[in-house]
Design a protein around this motif. Sequence first.
Motif, PDB file in Angstrom:
ATOM      1  N   LYS A   2       0.848  -1.189   0.000  1.00  0.00           N
ATOM      2  CA  LYS A   2       0.000   0.000   0.000  1.00  0.00           C
ATOM      3  C   LYS A   2       0.887   1.242   0.000  1.00  0.00           C
ATOM      4  O   LYS A   2       2.012   1.203   0.510  1.00  0.00           O
ATOM      5  N   ILE A   3       0.349   2.345  -0.514  1.00  0.00           N
ATOM      6  CA  ILE A   3       1.057   3.616  -0.451  1.00  0.00           C
ATOM      7  C   ILE A   3       1.304   3.955   1.020  1.00  0.00           C
ATOM      8  O   ILE A   3       0.429   3.737   1.862  1.00  0.00           O
ATOM      9  N   ASN A   4       2.488   4.456   1.330  1.00  0.00           N
ATOM     10  CA  ASN A   4       2.788   4.807   2.711  1.00  0.00           C
ATOM     11  C   ASN A   4       2.306   6.219   3.034  1.00  0.00           C
ATOM     12  O   ASN A   4       1.807   6.931   2.150  1.00  0.00           O
ATOM     13  N   ALA A   5       2.422   6.605   4.295  1.00  0.00           N
ATOM     14  CA  ALA A   5       1.908   7.905   4.747  1.00  0.00           C
ATOM     15  C   ALA A   5       2.563   9.059   3.997  1.00  0.00           C
ATOM     16  O   ALA A   5       1.885  10.025   3.619  1.00  0.00           O
ATOM     17  N   GLU A   9       0.569  11.730   1.618  1.00  0.00           N
ATOM     18  CA  GLU A   9       0.651  13.186   1.815  1.00  0.00           C
ATOM     19  C   GLU A   9       1.163  13.883   0.568  1.00  0.00           C
ATOM     20  O   GLU A   9       0.706  14.981   0.231  1.00  0.00           O
ATOM     21  N   LEU A  10       2.099  13.255  -0.146  1.00  0.00           N
ATOM     22  CA  LEU A  10       2.610  13.822  -1.392  1.00  0.00           C
ATOM     23  C   LEU A  10       1.461  13.990  -2.388  1.00  0.00           C
ATOM     24  O   LEU A  10       1.287  15.063  -2.970  1.00  0.00           O
ATOM     25  N   TYR A  33      -9.464  15.225  -3.796  1.00  0.00           N
ATOM     26  CA  TYR A  33      -8.023  15.170  -4.066  1.00  0.00           C
ATOM     27  C   TYR A  33      -7.791  14.492  -5.417  1.00  0.00           C
ATOM     28  O   TYR A  33      -7.256  13.389  -5.490  1.00  0.00           O
ATOM     29  N   GLY A  34      -8.242  15.111  -6.496  1.00  0.00           N
ATOM     30  CA  GLY A  34      -7.980  14.576  -7.821  1.00  0.00           C
ATOM     31  C   GLY A  34      -8.851  13.402  -8.228  1.00  0.00           C
ATOM     32  O   GLY A  34      -8.465  12.616  -9.087  1.00  0.00           O
ATOM     33  N   HIS A  35     -10.027  13.275  -7.636  1.00  0.00           N
ATOM     34  CA  HIS A  35     -10.949  12.183  -7.991  1.00  0.00           C
ATOM     35  C   HIS A  35     -11.543  12.497  -9.371  1.00  0.00           C
ATOM     36  O   HIS A  35     -12.351  13.408  -9.522  1.00  0.00           O
ATOM     37  N   ALA A 140       9.553  15.742  -6.169  1.00  0.00           N
ATOM     38  CA  ALA A 140       9.133  15.170  -4.881  1.00  0.00           C
ATOM     39  C   ALA A 140       9.004  13.649  -4.992  1.00  0.00           C
ATOM     40  O   ALA A 140       9.403  12.919  -4.076  1.00  0.00           O
ATOM     41  N   GLU A 141       8.455  13.167  -6.095  1.00  0.00           N
ATOM     42  CA  GLU A 141       8.346  11.723  -6.310  1.00  0.00           C
ATOM     43  C   GLU A 141       9.732  11.080  -6.418  1.00  0.00           C
ATOM     44  O   GLU A 141       9.984  10.032  -5.835  1.00  0.00           O
ATOM     45  N   ARG A 142      10.612  11.746  -7.152  1.00  0.00           N
ATOM     46  CA  ARG A 142      11.967  11.222  -7.301  1.00  0.00           C
ATOM     47  C   ARG A 142      12.673  11.191  -5.947  1.00  0.00           C
ATOM     48  O   ARG A 142      13.350  10.208  -5.607  1.00  0.00           O
TER      49      ARG A 142
END
Length: 148
Positions: A2-5, A9-10, A33-35, A140-142
């Motif tokens: 699963k995606i972590n915290a 938040e990112l 949030y981007g739905h 930020a993803e990188r």
Amino acid sequence: MKINAEGLELVKDFEGFRADFYNDLAGHKTIGYGHNCDADPNKCKDIKAPITQAQAEELLKTDLAKFEGHVTSLVKVKLNSNQFSALVSFTFNLGQGNLASSTLLKKLNAGDYEGASKEFGKWVYAAKKVVKGLERRREAERALFVKA
């Protein structure tokens, strides 16, 4: 996985919260949030705007589960929680098809984690123009991807 915290938040920070329906940069009807309502029009028919942040977070977690599955099925090498979360954010923003056809994925599946990390910065365009928000998001993803 699963995606972590930190990954959650990112995504929340870059998507931003919107209680009412709006059109995103690509012109898709969106809320929370981007739905993305246009991806499946039936998934927004019962949403009454404005929504709360708690409702938006539930929509986001449901949406992210699909992208967690995409990352899991496409990536053939071992990932740590941060790498996985960065890829979920990337895929949520750009779509499963873009991850599937990307050099980022090809390098990653070849075991070239460093080379894959350098590919994030290539995904910063909308309508053939560099978008500052996408530059910040990819960085930020990188940064999350390379974080131990």
